[in-house]
Design an enzyme around this catalytic site. Structure first.
Site, PDB file in Angstrom:
ATOM      1  N   SER A   1       0.402  -1.215  -0.013  1.00 24.76           N
ATOM      2  CA  SER A   1       0.125   0.305  -0.125  1.00 24.76           C
ATOM      3  C   SER A   1       0.717   1.203  -0.127  1.00 24.76           C
ATOM      4  O   SER A   1       2.079   1.513  -0.622  1.00 24.76           O
ATOM      5  CB  SER A   1      -0.866  -0.127   1.300  1.00 24.76           C
TER       6      SER A   1
ATOM      7  N   HIS B   1      -2.556  -2.236  -4.506  1.00 26.37           N
ATOM      8  CA  HIS B   1      -4.352  -2.421  -3.718  1.00 26.37           C
ATOM      9  C   HIS B   1      -4.643  -0.922  -4.639  1.00 26.37           C
ATOM     10  O   HIS B   1      -4.357   0.104  -5.092  1.00 26.37           O
ATOM     11  CB  HIS B   1      -4.881  -2.698  -2.808  1.00 26.37           C
TER      12      HIS B   1
END
Length: 114
Positions: free
Chosen positions: A78, A101
Site C-alpha cells: 500500500s 491495491h
C-alpha cells in the site's frame, strides 16, 4: 560525522509522524557530503497515502545527490510502496511481499450525517 552509507528503517504504519521522521533523517544526509548511499529498510503494510507521497518526494529529492536503495524484508504494501518506488534500486528478500491495491474509502459519522 563521516559516514558513507546511511540506513533508514521504515517499519510499522506509514503516518505523518513516519514521514516527518524520515524528513529529519534525510536532513542529516543533505548536510553531510560524505554520505554516498542511503539504504531504506522497509517492512510495512502501508498507511496514509498523503504521508507515503511525502516520503516519495523526499527520497526523490536525493536523486543525483546520493544513491538510494530500497531493501524490502517482510512486507511492503500500500502506501509503503511509495518510498520504495522512489529509490534508484529495490531489492527484496526471497520471502518478502510487495503489493499495491486499488484506492479504498469509507464513510463515518452518524446516520443523519451520512
Amino acid at each position: 560525522m563521516n559516514r558513507e552509507k546511511v540506513e533508514i528503517f521504515i517499519t510499522g504504519d506509514i503516518t505523518t509522524d513516519t514521514a516527518n521522521e524520515l524528513l529529519k533523517e534525510l536532513e542529516f544526509v543533505k548536510q553531510n557530503e560524505s554520505v554516498k548511499k542511503v539504504s531504506f529498510r522497509i517492512n510495512s503494510n502501508g498507511g496514509s497515502v498523503v504521508a507515503g507521497l511525502a516520503m516519495y518526494d523526499a527520497i526523490s529529492a536525493l536523486s543525483g545527490v546520493v544513491e538510494t536503495e530500497g531493501y524490502i524484508y517482510g512486507v511492503c504494501g500500500s502506501a509503503a510502496t511509495y518510498p520504495a518506488l522512489a529509490c534508484d534500486k529495490v531489492k527484496m528478500t526471497p520471502n518478502a511481499t510487495f503489493f499495491i491495491h486499488l484506492c479504498e474509502g469509507g464513510l463515518y459519522g452518524t446516520i443523519e450525517q451520512i
